[in-house]
Design a protein around this motif. Structure first.
Motif, PDB file in Angstrom:
ATOM      1  N   PRO A   1       0.678  -1.285   0.060  1.00 50.00           N
ATOM      2  CA  PRO A   1      -0.009   0.065   0.068  1.00 50.00           C
ATOM      3  C   PRO A   1       0.906   1.305   0.022  1.00 50.00           C
ATOM      4  O   PRO A   1       2.084   1.262   0.488  1.00 50.00           O
ATOM      5  CB  PRO A   1      -0.680  -0.154   1.422  1.00 50.00           C
ATOM      6  CG  PRO A   1      -0.745  -1.426   1.803  1.00 50.00           C
ATOM      7  CD  PRO A   1       0.368  -2.033   1.093  1.00 50.00           C
ATOM      8  N   PRO A   2       0.431   2.219  -0.728  1.00 51.45           N
ATOM      9  CA  PRO A   2       1.407   3.552  -0.731  1.00 51.45           C
ATOM     10  C   PRO A   2       1.862   3.955   0.740  1.00 51.45           C
ATOM     11  O   PRO A   2       2.869   4.451   0.742  1.00 51.45           O
ATOM     12  CB  PRO A   2       0.284   4.507  -1.193  1.00 51.45           C
ATOM     13  CG  PRO A   2      -0.764   3.851  -2.017  1.00 51.45           C
ATOM     14  CD  PRO A   2      -0.922   2.456  -1.274  1.00 51.45           C
TER      15      PRO A   2
ATOM     16  N   ASP B   1      -3.467  12.161  -5.509  1.00 51.49           N
ATOM     17  CA  ASP B   1      -3.071  13.034  -4.418  1.00 51.49           C
ATOM     18  C   ASP B   1      -3.300  12.277  -2.972  1.00 51.49           C
ATOM     19  O   ASP B   1      -2.217  12.634  -2.074  1.00 51.49           O
ATOM     20  CB  ASP B   1      -4.004  14.370  -4.448  1.00 51.49           C
ATOM     21  CG  ASP B   1      -3.585  15.056  -5.672  1.00 51.49           C
ATOM     22  OD1 ASP B   1      -2.549  14.978  -6.204  1.00 51.49           O
ATOM     23  OD2 ASP B   1      -4.592  16.051  -6.231  1.00 51.49           O
ATOM     24  N   ALA B   2      -4.220  11.605  -2.677  1.00 50.24           N
ATOM     25  CA  ALA B   2      -4.466  10.943  -1.288  1.00 50.24           C
ATOM     26  C   ALA B   2      -3.397  10.187  -1.170  1.00 50.24           C
ATOM     27  O   ALA B   2      -2.804  10.318   0.134  1.00 50.24           O
ATOM     28  CB  ALA B   2      -5.772  10.357  -1.159  1.00 50.24           C
TER      29      ALA B   2
ATOM     30  N   MET C   1       4.143  10.063   1.018  1.00 47.55           N
ATOM     31  CA  MET C   1       5.558  10.938   1.102  1.00 47.55           C
ATOM     32  C   MET C   1       6.532  11.111   2.214  1.00 47.55           C
ATOM     33  O   MET C   1       7.747  10.968   2.246  1.00 47.55           O
ATOM     34  CB  MET C   1       4.939  12.372   0.544  1.00 47.55           C
ATOM     35  CG  MET C   1       5.948  13.493   0.477  1.00 47.55           C
ATOM     36  SD  MET C   1       7.555  12.936  -0.783  1.00 47.55           S
ATOM     37  CE  MET C   1       6.559  12.824  -2.006  1.00 47.55           C
ATOM     38  N   PRO C   2       5.851  11.247   3.586  1.00 42.08           N
ATOM     39  CA  PRO C   2       6.710  11.418   4.744  1.00 42.08           C
ATOM     40  C   PRO C   2       7.536  10.200   4.888  1.00 42.08           C
ATOM     41  O   PRO C   2       8.902  10.388   4.688  1.00 42.08           O
ATOM     42  CB  PRO C   2       5.593  11.371   6.014  1.00 42.08           C
ATOM     43  CG  PRO C   2       4.562  12.001   5.225  1.00 42.08           C
ATOM     44  CD  PRO C   2       4.308  11.225   3.909  1.00 42.08           C
TER      45      PRO C   2
ATOM     46  N   VAL D   1       7.637  25.066   0.383  1.00 37.93           N
ATOM     47  CA  VAL D   1       6.334  24.302   0.724  1.00 37.93           C
ATOM     48  C   VAL D   1       6.635  22.703   0.597  1.00 37.93           C
ATOM     49  O   VAL D   1       7.096  22.257  -0.410  1.00 37.93           O
ATOM     50  CB  VAL D   1       5.053  24.990   0.272  1.00 37.93           C
ATOM     51  CG1 VAL D   1       3.811  24.010   0.679  1.00 37.93           C
ATOM     52  CG2 VAL D   1       5.019  26.439   0.326  1.00 37.93           C
ATOM     53  N   ALA D   2       6.286  22.190   1.548  1.00 33.27           N
ATOM     54  CA  ALA D   2       6.340  20.541   1.571  1.00 33.27           C
ATOM     55  C   ALA D   2       5.569  20.122   0.313  1.00 33.27           C
ATOM     56  O   ALA D   2       4.372  20.585   0.017  1.00 33.27           O
ATOM     57  CB  ALA D   2       6.289  19.897   2.682  1.00 33.27           C
ATOM     58  N   PRO D   3       6.098  19.171  -0.571  1.00 33.13           N
ATOM     59  CA  PRO D   3       5.260  18.598  -1.469  1.00 33.13           C
ATOM     60  C   PRO D   3       4.174  17.950  -0.993  1.00 33.13           C
ATOM     61  O   PRO D   3       2.919  18.246  -1.355  1.00 33.13           O
ATOM     62  CB  PRO D   3       6.212  17.329  -2.140  1.00 33.13           C
ATOM     63  CG  PRO D   3       7.586  17.869  -1.820  1.00 33.13           C
ATOM     64  CD  PRO D   3       7.471  18.473  -0.415  1.00 33.13           C
TER      65      PRO D   3
END
Length: 774
Positions: A661-662, A699-700, A706-707, A748-750
């Motif tokens: 999972p992402p 996007d979700a 990302m983190p 700004v963080a992505p």
């Protein structure tokens, strides 16, 4: 007319009143035999106690079962000027009596759980009797009870009668613990032997708890057993057996019951004053010393306070029927005059143990004054164990002078012996040997270490007490190391503690331990429950094992045992299913890195206990397991890819990431990059697949992934991160742009941009549903 029974005087250890009674009875009776509760193995050396020592001092007894044994014992038999036993010895010599210690040696099994000989190991019933007596007489604490009943200026006959009645009720016919029974049997044989001599009066000085039992027990000894003086029992002979007794300097703070001495009289300075100055003089000295200390500490202590304390102490003494104020009267008067606020904890003289947190500052200083600061000193020529002389000779040969400041170049082989000697002393916890600077790891980057060497009064006592570990500095430090290695840390990692001890051993040049300990260490490491706790210790242990030539520990058996045990345990724990908390991921990856390091070394040279093929098989199973944590799967696969030059490494890594999972992709990616960054970052297929995976996220999912993915890339060194950025820019036909556009900080963080974009889309969709926007 022959004496029909010995005069048995039960005493409380360190009681001035009991000491006065003993001296008076010896002067009146002029006995032929004076028998004292004390270690009988010291009878052949009683002359040492007659040397001009400065009190307090103690007979230190030690026992070590064998060279590789776990059990070591130590016990102290302390003496102060106001000790009944000490005064009995002086009075016995003065009247020409035959003096004997009559108790078991302090290293006997009867003392296996007792650190101080004069801890009478009284049962709960005896303590309950004293507590009930305190309640009945409205007295706070057993020490105050003792003072009230016995420490006043009583006539000898009245004091003797009170003591006999008190100790009879204290014992109450209890047979005693097995240890006390063994001790009392030994003491009774000595009493029966002395009575059998029929050559004069016999006087016995012993702890009050033992007195009622001895009065009856000595009569049960058969006459046949009284023909010769009882022999001191010896431990069974065994290789490496060490036992013995030596005099050591002592000090009041160590003797004070508040500092942990189970049978000591609390506040030894007060009782010393009571012995030398009398109760009235002791009160004056207490008042003078306390006020001087309070003023030195900038605490309130005015002339008005002095008057108030004195008046209150006199009033309390009259109310309590004390002709002269006792210790408790003065202490209560001090509290009543100096403390103006409510107390959250009991007054420190109403309980045993260290002064509790929250005690008024003035009362803390009062207790320090009453504990005293007297420090003993042995007379010149007092025999000492071989270790003391061995240390003096070794330090002199190395040119180490105490006191001094010493700086040692650790890269200079000629200076290494000096460092080892000092580290061995530190390992033995010898006071005054303090390392002020130097590397924490034996193979650390530091080149120098500095030592502050001092000679505190307790240093000589500590060296004498360290004789339980061995006769030379090397042997003693090695035995102490083994003791440390066997200890179980409270709330910490066992392998971490073992590694720390072995690191200290490397500094001290101690490469060998006993065979029994090797087995114990293997079993102890095999019980480690946390996979992440194994990584750093494995790396440190291997560094010492492979590169510790200058330290003299390279290839040592104990390091080999620890490494193989940790490697085996790590492989067992690697297959345990379960998640890994975010704060534990770095340690988790670190353990896989340590396994990979050992596997590489085992391929290059023989590394006993490290099976590379087994490790790879375990890692393949973990990488394929759906139950394993993603970070484990990534690290396990990374280890396999780094070990085997697989042309499909990029595809295998990409398949693993695509199957997750992402939100979990970043965890697996961290394990992969930490273990196999070189092979993966140079693989164009992997870079393309990773880029495609990120671009495919909506996007979700991007916000979720990302983190962890950003954290994963921190495993890449700066230069490799820049090279990867160049490759990604080329994939997007942006090779003309600087790599800083991907690696540099953003305004700004992505993930924040993606979150706001998602919110904007959701708002636009809602407006469209309402017909407000197209």
């Amino acid at each position: 007319m022959p004496q029909r029974a010995p005069l048995i005087i039960g005493v409380r250890h360190f009681s001035p009143a009991c000491a006065r009674l003993v001296v008076q009875r010896i002067a009146e009776l002029r006995p032929r035999h004076v028998l004292i509760e004390g270690p009988a193995d010291f009878n052949t050396r009683l002359g040492e106690l007659a040397l001009p020592h400065k009190l307090p001092l103690a007979i230190y007894s030690y026992f070590s079962a064998a060279e590789d044994a776990v059990e070591r014992r130590a016990s102290w038999s302390p003496f102060a000027l106001h000790s009944p036993e000490w005064q009995a010895m002086q009075a016995a010599r003065a009247c020409g009596a035959q003096l004997r210690f009559i108790d078991l040696p302090a290293w006997h099994d009867a003392f296996a759980r007792i650190m101080n000989r004069y801890d009478d190991d009284a049962p709960d019933a005896a303590e309950a009797y004293e507590d009930a007596l305190c309640r009945a007489m409205a007295i706070d604490g057993r020490d105050a009870l003792w003072d009230h009943l016995f420490e006043g200026e009583l006539a000898p006959d009245e004091l003797s009668a009170r003591l006999d009645a008190h100790f009879a009720n204290l014992r109450a016919g209890d047979p005693g613990s097995p240890g006390n029974q063994a001790r009392e049997a030994m003491m009774a044989r000595h009493v029966a032997w002395a009575m059998h001599q029929d050559d004069g009066p016999v006087l016995v000085v012993c702890g009050g708890y033992h007195a009622p039992a001895l009065a009856a027990l000595w009569r049960t000894i058969p006459a046949a057993d009284c023909a010769s003086e009882p022999a001191t029992p010896l431990p069974p002979d065994a290789p490496g057996l060490r036992y013995g007794s030596y005099l050591v300097p002592y000090h009041f703070k160590r003797l004070d019951a508040y500092d942990g001495y189970a049978s000591g009289m609390s506040s030894p300075a007060w009782y010393e004053w009571a012995w030398t100055l009398g109760l009235a003089g002791a009160g004056k000295e207490l008042l003078r010393t306390v006020l001087a200390r309070l003023r030195a500490k900038k605490l309130p202590a005015s002339t008005a306070d002095v008057i108030a304390i004195h008046s209150r102490a006199m009033g309390l003494a009259r109310m309590r029927a004390h002709p002269t104020p006792l210790r408790s009267d003065w202490l209560d008067a001090l509290a009543g005059s100096l403390v103006s606020q409510a107390l959250d904890v009991p007054l420190p003289w109403t309980y045993r143990g260290r002064v509790r947190a929250g005690t008024d500052a003035a009362l803390v200083e009062v207790m320090a004054v009453l504990a005293g600061d007297a420090v003993g000193e042995l007379a010149p020529g007092t025999p000492q164990p071989p270790l003391v002389a061995a240390v003096d000779v070794e330090l002199a040969a190395l040119g180490i002078v105490i006191p001094s400041q010493v700086t040692i170049d650790l890269l200079d082989p000629a200076q290494r012996p000096r460092s080892r000697a000092l580290h061995r002393l530190a390992l033995l916890d010898i006071p005054g040997i303090v390392r002020t600077a130097g590397p924490n790891l034996a193979l650390g980057r530091g080149q120098q270490e500095s030592w502050d060497l001092r000679a505190p009064l307790e240093q000589r006592a500590a060296l004498i007490e360290a004789a339980t570990y061995g006769a030379t500095l090397h042997d003693a430090a090695r035995a102490r190391l083994e003791e440390i290695l066997r200890q179980r840390p409270a709330g910490g990692s066992r392998i971490g503690a073992i590694t720390g001890a072995l690191n200290r051993a490397a500094f001290a040049g101690l490469a060998d331990v006993s065979e029994r300990l090797l087995d114990e260490l293997h079993d102890a490491i095999g019980q480690e429950a946390h996979f992440g706790e194994l990584g750093t210790p494995m790396q440190v242990l291997f560094a010492l094992f492979r590169h510790g030539d200058a330290l003299g520990v390279s290839g040592s058996a104990v390091l080999q045992t620890a490494i193989s045990a940790a490697f085996d345990r790590a492989l067992w724990l690697a297959e345990a299913a379960g998640g890994v908390a975010p704060m534990e991921q770095d340690a988790h990856i670190g353990t896989y890195s340590a396994i990979a390091m050992l596997v590489r070394e085992a391929r290059a040279a023989v590394l006993p206990g490290v099976e590379g093929l087994r490790a790879l098989a375990v890692c393949r199973r973990v990488a394929a397991s759906m139950d394993a944590a993603p970070v484990s799967r990534g690290a396990a696969l990374g280890l396999v890819l780094a070990s085997d030059a697989d042309p499909d490494a990029g595809a295998l890594a990409s398949d693993l990431l695509a199957s997750l999972p992402p939100a979990l992709v970043g965890d697996a990616l961290a394990g992969l990059l930490a273990l196999a960054r070189q092979s993966l970052c140079d693989d164009v297929r992997f870079v393309k697949a990773l880029d495609a995976l990120v671009r495919a996220l909506d996007d979700a999912d991007f916000v979720l992934a990302m983190p962890a993915m950003r954290a994963a890339f921190t495993w890449l060194p700066t230069q490799e991160r820049g090279a990867l950025a160049v490759d990604v820019l080329k994939l997007h036909n942006a090779g003309h742009r600087s790599q800083r556009s991907l690696t540099g900080p953003l305004a700004v963080a992505p993930e924040l941009l993606a979150r706001h974009d998602a919110l904007e889309r959701a708002a636009a969709l809602r407006l469209a549903i309402w017909g407000i926007a197209p």
